[in-house]
Design an enzyme around this catalytic site. Structure first.
Site, PDB file in Angstrom:
ATOM      1  N   LYS B  80       0.849  -1.199   0.000  1.00 26.37           N
ATOM      2  CA  LYS B  80       0.000   0.000   0.000  1.00 26.37           C
ATOM      3  C   LYS B  80       0.884   1.249   0.000  1.00 26.37           C
ATOM      4  O   LYS B  80       1.920   1.275   0.685  1.00 26.37           O
ATOM      5  CB  LYS B  80      -0.904  -0.024   1.244  1.00 26.37           C
ATOM      6  CG  LYS B  80      -1.943   1.109   1.282  1.00 26.37           C
ATOM      7  CD  LYS B  80      -2.890   0.961   2.477  1.00 26.37           C
ATOM      8  CE  LYS B  80      -3.946   2.065   2.501  1.00 26.37           C
ATOM      9  NZ  LYS B  80      -4.903   1.925   3.607  1.00 26.37           N
ATOM     10  N   SER B 160      -9.979   2.460   2.747  1.00 26.77           N
ATOM     11  CA  SER B 160      -9.020   3.111   1.896  1.00 26.77           C
ATOM     12  C   SER B 160      -8.083   2.177   1.139  1.00 26.77           C
ATOM     13  O   SER B 160      -7.462   2.600   0.169  1.00 26.77           O
ATOM     14  CB  SER B 160      -8.181   4.057   2.737  1.00 26.77           C
ATOM     15  OG  SER B 160      -7.357   3.346   3.646  1.00 26.77           O
ATOM     16  N   SER B 184     -10.454   0.222   6.974  1.00 26.97           N
ATOM     17  CA  SER B 184      -9.795   0.305   5.660  1.00 26.97           C
ATOM     18  C   SER B 184      -9.148  -0.976   5.173  1.00 26.97           C
ATOM     19  O   SER B 184      -8.705  -1.042   4.027  1.00 26.97           O
ATOM     20  CB  SER B 184      -8.733   1.408   5.661  1.00 26.97           C
ATOM     21  OG  SER B 184      -9.343   2.669   5.605  1.00 26.97           O
TER      22      SER B 184
END
Lengths: 95, 493
Positions: B80, B160, B184
């Protein structure tokens, strides 16, 4: 507690975010939408309740008071928008 | 060759060790697939092909000699964009970070490299992890590989960690790192039909993770199976002197919890999670989950978490408040993009931040600044932190009676882009089932359990006691076994 245009202007200044004059009203509307939803917290009885500081109780770890890092000036400066002679170059701070 | 990318992480690691294929082969297979699919899926925002191949070569050397072979030796992963990676652009998908290239490595990613993993690239996310649909990314959102039956509408992969979810679900990596501040990891996992776990607060070091809300942020993996998630988490977690909130406790061997029986476990079902307007299909899924665990020998116990409805409003004080402090560092002076204001230093700060931050981030920073401003701190932040204690007390009371809790992960399946971006509060409600675990610091896993009538995946969540990730893995694996979830998105890209 609802916010008006002047409050948004003040908060934006505190947050160091430029907000155009013609957007202040719509932003006040958005913030009020969120804040009025948050107001429901007033229903909760928090009398005598400690504020939560950490989810898992533990003591802060201690370490020896010695230098553990440093001597990496060029790495620190590597991403700066502007540098000169090993310094950050920033807009004039003192008039 | 293409079948290598369909492997689970555990099988790939075994295959590499058994020399059935090399790390270079599987890495190249992923790079080829990324080349082909990423233009349609937008999961990766940086592809590190050269680095990946160099790491693969180093792994192959170790695998050949059999000496100091890591737990993930040669396994290609996606990272990420929130984790600092030395020499590889890291922006948390925000314009304000410009072309920021960290001169250091986050602890979580370093732990992965120490065990031999290979980095394929950086994965898309909501700007600074603020969002539930990945629509706030500076690079535009990824596309969920799943679509509704008979529809071409692009769906969100959640947020997210939308890029991580998309990459895992469409075989663009074996597994991915992600982070979870209010849901998330778990919400995207549910939206794309993969497994994701957030560990107990403090298990994973936050050093080198771009900060959003420090008392809530936790790293965790997205993976194809519960076992893969356990393997990833085992490697990602560590005690770290560079993060003062890191727990100085040994990291358990969670892979060994997989397959342990749930017989005799008490599983709580919190009545407050039966929210008004919840679709029948979510209700049905939940009942199905209860039935599966009963059949596996667990006892179901009704429990009450009376302060559940206050979790989201409390979160929307605590998280923006902490974000407004954390994001004060982005001033355009030492790194990132500077936008000159023409006049004073303050003008430059204000223009830099107005230009660099997107609309949702600005909204949250204003909320955070407001609730922390003089005269309001007690009414908002302090009260919210006290409500947080109430929420934790709810959980503690429930955990006196049960070993873990079972809930749906999300109140709906994946939605289409634009469907919820009009009203911030409606978007925030996505995290209604996940945010409580962040506020209380508890471990929670999402496991894919079924597809709905439109053919979209749905997830079940298991919340454990603090430090009891093992319960999440055991119960998660039991659900995985019973559900036999093997649906795959129909390839349209």
């Amino acid at each position: 507690m609802s916010v008006d245009k002047n409050t948004v202007r003040k908060v934006a200044r505190l947050a160091r975010i430029a907000v155009a004059e013609d957007r202040l009203d719509s932003m006040a509307g958005e913030l009020n939408g969120i804040l009025s939803w948050i107001e429901q917290l007033n229903e909760v009885d928090v009398e005598g309740v400690e504020a939560m500081t950490t989810p898992v109780a533990m003591s802060l770890p201690m370490r020896k008071d010695v230098v553990t890092d440093g001597g990496i000036r060029d790495k620190v400066l590597a991403n700066a928008p502007k540098t000169e002679d090993g310094f950050f170059v920033v807009p004039k701070v003192v008039e | 060759m293409t079948d290598l990318i369909n492997l689970t992480l555990s099988d790939a690691v075994d295959g590499l060790k058994a020399k059935q294929f090399s790390s270079k082969e599987i890495t190249q297979a992923f790079l080829t697939e990324i080349d082909r699919s990423n233009p349609h899926l937008n999961a990766y925002v940086v592809v590190t092909a050269d680095k990946a191949l160099a790491m693969a070569e180093a792994a192959d050397k170790k695998l050949a000699t059999g000496k100091s072979v890591g737990k993930l030796e040669g396994a290609p992963l996606g990272i990420k964009d929130l984790f600092c990676t030395e020499g590889v652009r890291t922006t948390a998908c925000s314009n304000i970070l410009g072309e920021f290239t960290p001169p250091y490595e986050s602890t979580v990613t370093q732990n992965l490299w120490n065990e031999g993993a290979v980095m394929l690239g950086k994965l898309n996310m909501d700007e600074f992890a603020m969002g539930s649909s990945n629509e706030t990314s500076r690079f535009g959102p990824p596309s969920n590989p799943w679509r509704r039956k008979g529809s071409n509408a692009a769906l969100t992969a959640g947020g997210s960690s939308g890029g991580s979810a998309t990459a895992v679900a469409s075989d663009l990596c074996l597994a991915a790192t992600a982070s979870d501040t209010g849901g998330s990891i778990r919400q995207p996992a549910a939206f794309v039909g993969v497994t994701g776990i957030k560990p107990t607060y403090g298990r994973a070091s936050r050093y080198g993770m771009v900060a959003f809300a420090s008392s809530l942020d936790q790293a965790g993996p997205l993976a194809k199976t519960v076992k893969d998630a356990a393997l990833m988490l085992e490697v990602m977690c560590s005690a770290d002197d560079r993060d003062s909130t890191s727990l100085h406790l040994p990291v358990p061997q969670w892979t060994k919890s997989i397959g342990k029986s749930v017989k005799g476990m008490k599983i709580g079902v919190p009545k407050e999670y039966r929210v008004a307007g919840m679709p029948d299909e979510i209700e049905k899924l939940w009942s199905q989950g209860i039935a599966w665990l009963k059949a596996a020998g667990a006892t179901i116990v009704d429990v009450s978490l009376p302060h559940t409805k206050y979790a989201l409003p409390a979160y929307y004080i605590v998280a923006p408040a902490e974000a407004s402090s954390n994001l004060a560092r982005y001033d355009g002076m030492r790194y990132g993009a500077r936008v000159s204001g023409g006049g004073s230093l303050t003008d430059t700060y204000e223009q830099t931040r107005a230009t660099g931050f997107g609309a949702e981030v600005q909204r949250r920073l204003l909320i955070g600044t407001y609730v922390l401003s003089a005269g309001y701190y007690d009414a908002y932040y302090l009260r919210a932190q006290k409500v947080r204690t109430r929420i934790l007390q709810d959980f503690e009371a429930a955990f006196e009676k049960v070993d873990a809790l079972l809930t749906p992960t999300t109140p709906s399946a994946a939605f289409a882009y634009g469907e919820k971006s009009g009203d911030p509060v409606e978007m925030y409600l996505n995290d209604i089932f996940t945010v409580t675990a962040n506020l209380a610091g508890l471990p929670a896993i999402s496991v894919p359990a079924a597809v709905d009538s439109q053919g979209l995946p749905l997830g079940l969540q298991v919340i454990g006691k603090a430090l009891d990730e093992e319960a999440c893995f055991k119960v998660g694996a039991a659900i995985e076994d019973a559900a036999g979830f093997n649906a795959r998105p129909e390839r349209w890209w």
